[in-house]
Design a protein around this motif. Structure first.
Motif: not given
Length: 164
Positions: A75-79, A81-83, A140-145
């Motif tokens: 979700g974070v990297h392709l879709l 998602v930022d929350r 490790p694959l979910i950024p702090d942002s």
């Protein structure tokens, strides 16, 4: 297919007015929700969201499992998602029963010993929620942002209570 006729008819009715063909499948509000499979939870409506706004992952207890983490990374990297919201709920069978009680109930229903199957009950829902949020924020694959929050949904009031 007689066992599913009512659902197939409802689907045909739904398809008659379906107007979301060609949708890109991204989370247009940038939201991912991990919540319980409980039918009292309507993830989109409880957050004022609509079709296509969020990615939703459901499992017993709304836990952050390996499969949930996989979905969140995608979700974070392709879709878009930022929350991320992790949302267990009040009066959850996974948080109000012991492993032995669930084994007894299901074992009695199927007429055999099922103690070999783990159901991962939740002894302390708030502690489990804090641990689940930590699993997401430390991945490790979910950024702090990416913003991550832990909430408990009250099935009797409809309110979402921030916890973590």
């Amino acid at each position: 297919m007689g066992d599913f006729d009512d659902l197939l008819k409802a689907n045909r009715d739904y398809a008659e007015t379906f107007d979301h063909g060609g949708f890109d499948g991204k989370a247009h509000a940038g939201v991912a929700i991990v919540t319980c499979m409980d039918s009292r939870i309507d993830p989109l409506r409880m957050l004022g969201l609509d079709y296509g706004d969020a990615k939703i992952f459901r499992n017993p207890g709304g836990r952050i499992t390996e499969a949930a983490l996989e979905a969140l990374v995608l979700g974070v990297h392709l879709l878009n998602v930022d929350r991320i919201l992790v949302i267990p709920h009040t009066r959850c069978a996974m948080a109000s029963s012991t492993e032995a009680e669930i084994h007894d109930r299901i074992g009695a229903a199927v007429g055999q010993d099922i103690t070999w199957h783990a159901f991962h009950v939740i002894a302390d829902q708030k502690a489990a929620l804090a641990e689940d949020v930590r699993k997401v924020t430390s991945h490790p694959l979910i950024p702090d942002s990416v913003k991550v929050g832990g909430f408990i949904y009250d099935v009797d009031t409809g309110l979402l209570n921030p916890e973590v």
